[in-house]
Design an enzyme around this catalytic site. Sequence first.
Site, PDB file in Angstrom:
ATOM      1  N   LEU A 103      -0.863 -16.996 -36.586  1.00 29.23           N
ATOM      2  CA  LEU A 103      -1.249 -15.523 -37.120  1.00 29.23           C
ATOM      3  C   LEU A 103      -0.414 -14.670 -36.372  1.00 29.23           C
ATOM      4  O   LEU A 103       0.176 -14.853 -35.424  1.00 29.23           O
ATOM      5  CB  LEU A 103      -2.721 -15.343 -36.220  1.00 29.23           C
ATOM      6  CG  LEU A 103      -4.029 -16.460 -36.648  1.00 29.23           C
ATOM      7  CD1 LEU A 103      -5.153 -16.187 -35.634  1.00 29.23           C
ATOM      8  CD2 LEU A 103      -4.200 -16.181 -38.006  1.00 29.23           C
ATOM      9  N   ASP A 104      -0.237 -13.714 -37.631  1.00 32.12           N
ATOM     10  CA  ASP A 104       0.987 -12.599 -37.056  1.00 32.12           C
ATOM     11  C   ASP A 104       0.379 -11.675 -36.121  1.00 32.12           C
ATOM     12  O   ASP A 104      -0.631 -11.996 -35.433  1.00 32.12           O
ATOM     13  CB  ASP A 104       1.416 -11.788 -38.044  1.00 32.12           C
ATOM     14  CG  ASP A 104       0.284 -10.925 -38.799  1.00 32.12           C
ATOM     15  OD1 ASP A 104      -0.243 -10.203 -37.966  1.00 32.12           O
ATOM     16  OD2 ASP A 104      -0.091 -11.031 -39.881  1.00 32.12           O
ATOM     17  N   LYS A 105       1.352 -10.976 -35.166  1.00 26.12           N
ATOM     18  CA  LYS A 105       1.051 -10.319 -33.936  1.00 26.12           C
ATOM     19  C   LYS A 105      -0.079  -9.547 -34.150  1.00 26.12           C
ATOM     20  O   LYS A 105      -0.942  -9.317 -33.201  1.00 26.12           O
ATOM     21  CB  LYS A 105       2.268  -9.728 -33.575  1.00 26.12           C
ATOM     22  CG  LYS A 105       2.029  -8.920 -32.310  1.00 26.12           C
ATOM     23  CD  LYS A 105       3.611  -8.191 -31.795  1.00 26.12           C
ATOM     24  CE  LYS A 105       3.480  -7.581 -30.607  1.00 26.12           C
ATOM     25  NZ  LYS A 105       4.602  -7.001 -30.166  1.00 26.12           N
ATOM     26  N   THR A 107      -2.683  -9.756 -36.208  1.00 25.87           N
ATOM     27  CA  THR A 107      -3.819 -10.509 -36.691  1.00 25.87           C
ATOM     28  C   THR A 107      -4.480 -11.082 -35.390  1.00 25.87           C
ATOM     29  O   THR A 107      -3.965 -11.734 -34.937  1.00 25.87           O
ATOM     30  CB  THR A 107      -3.543 -11.360 -37.708  1.00 25.87           C
ATOM     31  OG1 THR A 107      -2.839 -10.581 -38.999  1.00 25.87           O
ATOM     32  CG2 THR A 107      -4.603 -12.178 -38.151  1.00 25.87           C
TER      33      THR A 107
END
Length: 240
Positions: A103-105, A107
């Site tokens: 999950l990106d930073k 999210t």
Amino acid sequence: MLRVDKFLHDMNVGTRTQIRKLTRDGQISVNGEAVKSGRVKIDPDQDEVQLSGEVVQYQKHFYFIVNKPIGVLTATEDRKQKTVMELFNKNDRRPDLFPVGRLDKNTEGLLLITNNGEIGHRLLSPEHHVDKVYEATVTGQISEGAAAKFANGLTLKDGTQLKPAGLKVKEYSNLEKTTTVEVTISEGKYHQVRRMFGALGERVLRLRRVKFGPLELDVGLLPGHYRALTDEEIVNLENL
């Protein structure tokens, strides 16, 4: 076969130095007999290892659900920024644990952490089409017509053709001029959900993953917290 000192270390009994001392002190036994060397070989599935008279149960694979907060990296380590592995206490943190996918930073939400590489590969393999469900707050008013575009497979601004996806419009805020939606995808392109709404001319303000295959984020599991999977959840994963 496995050395008894490695077995105890893998079960988080203590550091290697602590385990050597416990062994010298006669605190470690195999099948009822004290051992004086950590080099003794055992079969974890057959032999009974005891520490100070208490059986040390063998567990090969470990599984945790983390509610990843915003601002934390999905990585095992990083020199400059906090990673999801730093959310674990020392009793649960193991060097072989890794996050499945990312999950990106910016999210948040459900992230699976395990040391089972086979399960990790299966969950991410395009052949298995494992669904991932996200809740998002998006700028503008997303119409029901957008659901048809998702279902037909969107084409992103860079020309990338996506597989069919699900879109449920949940609520529109006239005050905020935003829409709350639920998105279901079966692939994992870079920043995919954000780019999907970018293709519609809108922007994702908040993104949270709530389901990953058979796993679902607990309502009461707060951001930054984690828990071990239940036996039922593990069986569901293994049956994918």
